[in-house]
Design an enzyme around this catalytic site. Structure first.
Site, mmCIF file in Angstrom:
data_model
loop_
_atom_site.group_PDB
_atom_site.id
_atom_site.type_symbol
_atom_site.label_atom_id
_atom_site.label_comp_id
_atom_site.label_asym_id
_atom_site.label_seq_id
_atom_site.Cartn_x
_atom_site.Cartn_y
_atom_site.Cartn_z
ATOM 1 N N HIS A 194 0.810 -1.220 0.000
ATOM 2 C CA HIS A 194 0.000 0.000 0.000
ATOM 3 C C HIS A 194 0.839 1.264 0.000
ATOM 4 C CE1 HIS A 194 -3.216 -2.886 0.785
ATOM 5 N NE2 HIS A 194 -3.855 -2.060 -0.005
ATOM 6 N N GLU A 441 -11.012 -11.565 -4.228
ATOM 7 C CA GLU A 441 -9.588 -11.462 -3.901
ATOM 8 C C GLU A 441 -9.136 -12.540 -2.924
ATOM 9 O OE1 GLU A 441 -8.812 -7.543 -2.294
ATOM 10 O OE2 GLU A 441 -10.688 -7.492 -1.196
ATOM 11 N N ASP A 465 -4.425 -9.041 -3.739
ATOM 12 C CA ASP A 465 -4.689 -10.014 -2.676
ATOM 13 C C ASP A 465 -4.939 -11.412 -3.240
ATOM 14 O OD1 ASP A 465 -4.405 -8.706 -0.189
ATOM 15 O OD2 ASP A 465 -6.165 -7.510 -0.677
ATOM 16 N N CYS A 512 -9.439 -4.441 -10.348
ATOM 17 C CA CYS A 512 -8.892 -3.197 -9.795
ATOM 18 C C CYS A 512 -7.561 -3.435 -9.082
ATOM 19 C CB CYS A 512 -9.893 -2.522 -8.874
ATOM 20 S SG CYS A 512 -10.384 -3.569 -7.488
HETATM 21 C C1 PEP Z 1 -6.397 -5.907 -4.463
HETATM 22 O O1 PEP Z 1 -6.254 -6.643 -3.494
HETATM 23 O O2 PEP Z 1 -6.041 -6.209 -5.612
HETATM 24 C C2 PEP Z 1 -7.007 -4.574 -4.296
HETATM 25 C C3 PEP Z 1 -7.289 -3.826 -5.327
HETATM 26 O O3 PEP Z 1 -7.225 -4.123 -3.022
HETATM 27 P P1 PEP Z 1 -6.063 -3.565 -2.078
HETATM 28 O O4 PEP Z 1 -4.827 -3.394 -2.935
HETATM 29 O O5 PEP Z 1 -6.503 -2.276 -1.515
HETATM 30 O O6 PEP Z 1 -5.918 -4.637 -1.067
HETATM 31 MG MG MG Z 2 -7.273 -6.206 -1.657
#
Ligand code: PEP
Ligand code: MG
Length: 580
Positions: A194, A441, A465, A512
Site C-alpha cells: 500500500h 480477492e 490479494d 482493480c
Molecule cells: C487488491 O487486493 O487487488 C485490491 C485492489 O485491493 P487492495 O490493494 O486495496 O488490497
Molecule cells: Mg485487496
C-alpha cells in the site's frame, strides 16, 4: 558511487539529499510480572511519564492554537483532561495492585477496556472519545518506554529530500510533507504494497524492496533514484546525473504523446470495447483522474479517509468526502469500496480502539476488511449511511472487500438494508437501485464466484490479494513478492473462472488490482474476457495504447495458450511467442 537495485514501485526520476527516517518503533508493549515491593517504583514511573505527556500535550495545544485555530487546539485540551482524569488513574492503580504486571501493560489494558466500551456506543461523540483515549495512552506508553516518535519530523520536512527508510506505514506516507519528498527508497515493500500504491497516487517516484538501503545510505548523501527502473545510485557522478536527466526528458515526451489518446475509446482493432477506470485513495484525486480520461472510478479505497488525520469516524466527514467525489465525477460511475482496514493498512486510532492493533499474529489473515466491518456493525453502518446519503449527487456503486463466501455477502446486505431503513426513518434521501458488487480477492471467493455472482451486480478482481492468498506470498515482503506471478496456472485459471462466472450470470467482470494497470498483462486480460480495467490514473494512457494496437482475436488465442501452460515459464513463453 554505489548502486542498489530494488522494485520499481512508482515511476519517475528524482535526485537530491537523503533523509534517513528511522520510523516509528512498532507499538510492542512488554508484559512482565512485578513484585509487590516494586509497585511503588512502577507508580513513580507512571507519574514521571504522566508529567512528560502533559508537557507534550500542552506544547501541542499551543502550537495547534497558533497554527490551526481554536477548534483543533481543543482536541489537545480534551487529551489533557483525560490524562489527568482521576478515575483513569484509579483504574490503573487498582489493576496494577491486582495483576502485578508492569505499568505500561496496565495502561494499555485499562485504556483498551475504556475505548472498547466507548467504541461500541451508538453515540458518535463517545466513539470519537475512544480514539482520544487511545492517542493519550499511546503517548503515555511511549514515554514509559522512552520511545521517541519521530513522525513529526516527516510532517515538518522543510527542504527537498529523498526519503530513505526501512519501511513506512501508509499513515506515515499520509503525514509526511509530500511537497518536500521528491523520491522514496525503502528496504521493504513491493509494487502492490500500500505504500507503493500511495506513492503512485501522490506521483512520488519510489523504489521499494531495497533490503538494506536504509543502513547503507547516510543522512545528507546525494541520491539519484529512478522509479521506473528500480535503480538507486548513491553519490552519483555528473555523467550519471546527466544521463538520468536525458531519460527523464524522453519519458516526459512519451507521456505527452500518450496523453493525446485521452478522448479516444479503449477499443481493439477489431472493435472490442472495454472500460478503463481509475483507482483513487483520496477524494482530491477525482479531478486528476478525469485529466487522464478515466471513464469512472473503479475503486475508491475509502479506508484512507480513516488513516488521514481527522474525524473519519463521523458520518458527516465521510458524507462530505463521498459527495465531493460523486459531484466531481458527474454521471460517471464511482465505486466506493467499504473500509478495508487491517493487514498492512493499520489505522492505529481505529484499531487500537478495537483492541486489534497489537494482538493479531497474522494480520493479513486476521480481522481485515469486511470481517472488521461485520464485527463492528455500528461503524460499518455509519459508512453505509454516508454513502447512501451522498448517492444523490452522482452514480455510486458499493463494493465489499475480501468477501470469502456467500454468508459474509448476505450479512453485508442485511446491514445495508438496515442503513437504508435508518436513512428513510430520518427522512434522508438516497438513490434507488444502487449497484452492489464484490471484490474477488480470496481463493474461496474465486472458487465460489458462480454463487457470489447470483447476488452481485458486478465483480472486481483484486489481484493484489488474490495472488497473495493463492500463492501464499506476502505482497509487502520483498523477499518473496517476486513469487506472486500472474502467469502461474492457478492464478490464470482463477481469473478465467471468475470472469466466466460473471458472464454466465450476465454481470460485468472488472479488475482493480495492480495487474489491471500493467500493460504487459493487458492482452491476456482482454483475451480472458475482462470488461473493465481500473488502475492508477496515470497508467490509463499506456494501457489504452496497448488495447488500441491489438485485436481481440489475437488476445483470445494468447489467453488460450497461456491457460494451457503448465508452469509460469510456459505461459511466459506463450506471451513471448505472440510478441504482444
Ligand atoms: C487488491 O487486493 O487487488 C485490491 C485492489 O485491493 P487492495 O490493494 O486495496 O488490497
Ligand atoms: Mg485487496
Amino acid at each position: 558511487m554505489k548502486t542498489f537495485t530494488g522494485i520499481p514501485a512508482s515511476p519517475g526520476f528524482a535526485s537530491g539529499k537523503a533523509f534517513v527516517y528511522q520510523g516509528d518503533a512498532p507499538l510492542e508493549i512488554p508484559r512482565y510480572s512485578v513484585t509487590e515491593a516494586e509497585l511503588s517504583a512502577e507508580w513513580e514511573r507512571l507519574q514521571k511519564a504522566l508529567a512528560e505527556a502533559a508537557g507534550e500535550i500542552k506544547a501541542l495545544y499551543e502550537r495547534a492554537n497558533r497554527e490551526m485555530g481554536r477548534e483543533q487546539a481543543d482536541i489537545f485540551k480534551a487529551h489533557l483532561f483525560m490524562l489527568e482524569d482521576f478515575d483513569f488513574h484509579e483504574q490503573i492503580k487498582e489493576k496494577l495492585h491486582k495483576n502485578l504486571l508492569n505499568v505500561e501493560w496496565i495502561v494499555w489494558d485499562v485504556s483498551r477496556e475504556i475505548s472498547q466500551k466507548l467504541m461500541r456506543s451508538p453515540e458518535p461523540l463517545f466513539r470519537e472519545r475512544a480514539v482520544d483515549i487511545t492517542d493519550v495512552s499511546r503517548r503515555l506508553i511511549d514515554n514509559l518506554l522512552s520511545v521517541t516518535r519521530s513522525r513529526s519530523t516527516l510532517a515538518d520536512l522543510d527542504e527537498d529530500v529523498i526519503l530513505v527508510s526501512h519501511d513506512l506505514l501508509p499513515s506515515d506516507t499520509l503525514i509526511m510533507n509530500k511537497s518536500r519528498v521528491k523520491g522514496l527508497a525503502l528496504d521493504e515493500g513491493s509494487r502492490t504494497s500500500h505504500t507503493a500504491i500511495l506513492a503512485r497516487a501522490f506521483n512520488i517516484p519510489a523504489v521499494l524492496g531495497l533490503s538494506l538501503v536504509s543502513r547503507e545510505i547516510r543522512d545528507g548523501e546525494t541520491v539519484a533514484l529512478n522509479g521506473s527502473s528500480g535503480i538507486v545510485i548513491v553519490d552519483p557522478d555528473q555523467q550519471t546525473l546527466a544521463r538520468q536527466e536525458d531519460e527523464e526528458k524522453l519519458e516526459r515526451k512519451q507521456t505527452n504523446r500518450l496523453n493525446a489518446l485521452r478522448d479516444l475509446p479503449a477499443e481493439t482493432t477489431d472493435g472490442c470495447r472495454v472500460t478503463l477506470k481509475a483507482n483513487i485513495e483520496f477524494p482530491e484525486e477525482a479531478e486528476k483522474v478525469l485529466h487522464y480520461g478515466a471513464e469512472g472510478i473503479g475503486l475508491y479505497r475509502s479506508e484512507f479517509l480513516f488513516i488521514t488525520p481527522g474525524n473519519a469516524a463521523e458520518e458527516d466527514t465521510q458524507y462530505q468526502a463521498y459527495s465531493h467525489v460523486l459531484k466531481t465525477m458527474g454521471t460517471l460511475p464511482v465505486t466506493i469500496r467499504t473500509i478495508d482496514v487491517g493487514g498492512d493498512k493499520i489505522v492505529p486510532d481505529l484499531q487500537v480502539a478495537q483492541g486489534q492493533y497489537t494482538s493479531e499474529k497474522n494480520p493479513l489473515l486476521g480481522l481485515r476488511a469486511i470481517r472488521f466491518s461485520l464485527e463492528y456493525p455500528e461503524l460499518f453502518k455509519v459508512q453505509l449511511r454516508a454513502i447512501l446519503r451522498a448517492s444523490v449527487y452522482g452514480n455510486v456503486r458499493i463494493m465489499f472487500p475480501m468477501i470469502s463466501g456467500i454468508e459474509e455477502l448476505d450479512q453485508a446486505h442485511v446491514l445495508l438494508d438496515q442503513a437504508r431503513a435508518e436513512c428513510t426513518a430520518k427522512g434522508q434521501a438516497f438513490a434507488p437501485n444502487i449497484e452492489t458488487g464484490v471484490m474477488i480477492e480470496i481463493p474461496s471467493a474465486a472458487m465460489t464466484s458462480d454463487i457470489l455472482a447470483e447476488k452481485s451486480d458486478f465483480f472486481s478482481i483484486g489481484t493484489n490479494d488474490l495472488i497473495q492468498y493463492t500463492m501464499a506470498v506476502d505482497r509487502g515482503n520483498e523477499k518473496v513478492s517476486h513469487l506472486g506471478e500472474y502467469h502461474h496456472p492457478a492464478v490464470l485459471r482463477f481469473l478465467k473462472r471468475i470472469i466466466d462466472a460473471a458472464h454466465e450470470k450476465g454481470i460485468k467482470a472488472a479488475m482493480c488490482g495492480e495487474l489491471a494497470g500493467d500493460p504487459a498483462a493487458t492482452a491476456i486480460l482482454i483475451g480472458l474476457g475482462l470488461d473493465e480495467f481500473s488502475m492508477n490514473a496515470s497508467s490509463i494512457p499506456l494501457v489504452k495504447q496497448v488495447i488500441r494496437e491489438t485485436s481481440l482475436e489475437s488476445c483470445k488465442s494468447l489467453a488460450a495458450e497461456c491457460l494451457q501452460g503448465r508452469s509460469i515459464a510456459e505461459a511466459r513463453a506463450a506471451v513471448k511467442a505472440h510478441g504482444i
